[in-house]
Design an enzyme around this catalytic site. Structure first.
Site, mmCIF file in Angstrom:
data_model
loop_
_atom_site.group_PDB
_atom_site.id
_atom_site.type_symbol
_atom_site.label_atom_id
_atom_site.label_comp_id
_atom_site.label_asym_id
_atom_site.label_seq_id
_atom_site.Cartn_x
_atom_site.Cartn_y
_atom_site.Cartn_z
ATOM 1 N N LYS A 14 -5.672 -3.444 5.304
ATOM 2 C CA LYS A 14 -4.934 -4.680 5.582
ATOM 3 C C LYS A 14 -5.381 -5.819 4.668
ATOM 4 C CE LYS A 14 -5.838 -5.286 9.927
ATOM 5 N NZ LYS A 14 -6.834 -4.188 10.034
ATOM 6 N N LYS A 36 -6.937 -15.443 8.335
ATOM 7 C CA LYS A 36 -7.528 -14.390 9.166
ATOM 8 C C LYS A 36 -7.909 -15.035 10.497
ATOM 9 C CE LYS A 36 -9.580 -10.267 9.771
ATOM 10 N NZ LYS A 36 -8.883 -8.976 9.735
#
Length: 226
Positions: A14, A36
């Site tokens: 990812k 994030k």
């Protein structure tokens, strides 16, 4: 248009592909930022390595806290890492940080934690966060044994939340995966969203090299088609 990047499991690439998307959009003249929301596992500087890579691939000099609102020391499931730290992951804090970034750039690439349904607190999971952000989802499929089931289950979960899957990326994790092309074709036959690219196996993962394998025209066409 911003995107929520999820994967068929943890460790499927990812971060690599989120950074690749940032590089690919930046190459088209877009101002970009990686985000994030939740990270578990810190380096010696008490910062998460994945979040640092996303920050480095961004066009703007956001603070680390803007890029990664929740960072926990222990590399375990996020809700457990938060519990050990005596913290509850609050979506309102994440949404505030996201909006701050989104106000400064053309594209935000949001990288989820673990798989799509990993718990984030006692009641909510990563899928709930994607729903609250309201972003199209890009699915990173780690091409290895078991990927078909993981990919199709994840796509079903995305559809169940009435979120759009903008596309999927085949990231080859096993250089010797049996029937690799047949597995990719099996997914192409079953997934309505476009295959944005096939990223070959990399012994030393390189986001810029991975970006060269992505076709952003397919994202723009899907966006234009509505």
């Amino acid at each position: 248009m911003s995107y929520f990047v999820t994967g068929t499991d943890t460790g499927v690439g990812k971060t690599l592909l989120s950074c690749a998307l940032l590089h690919a959009f930046a190459a088209r003249g877009k101002r970009v930022a990686g985000f994030k929301p939740v990270a578990a596992g810190c380096d010696e500087d008490d910062r998460n390595g994945d979040a640092k890579r996303l920050r480095a691939a961004s066009s703007i000099q956001a603070t680390y806290g803007q890029v990664n609102p929740y960072c926990f020391v222990r590399p375990i499931a996020p809700h457990l890492a938060a519990r050990h730290a005596g913290v509850r992951i609050d979506f309102s804090r994440i949404l505030t940080s996201y909006r701050e970034l989104a106000g400064q750039v053309d594209e935000v690439i949001v990288e989820g934690a673990g798989g799509f349904c990993v718990p984030l607190n006692e009641k909510q999971d990563s899928a709930d966060l994607a729903k609250q952000l309201g972003l199209p989802v890009i699915l990173v499929v780690g091409m290895r044994l078991g990927c078909l089931n993981h990919a199709l289950l994840t796509l079903r979960a995305i559809a169940d939340l009435q979120l759009e899957c903008a596309g999927w990326i085949a990231n080859v994790l096993d250089a010797d995966m049996p029937a690799l092309q047949e597995n990719i074709e099996a997914l192409r036959e079953r997934v309505a969203a476009p295959l944005l690219g096939i990223v070959p196996f990399q012994s030393q993962p390189d986001a810029c090299a991975a970006a060269a394998n992505l076709n952003l025209d397919l994202l723009e066409k899907k966006q234009a088609d509505g």
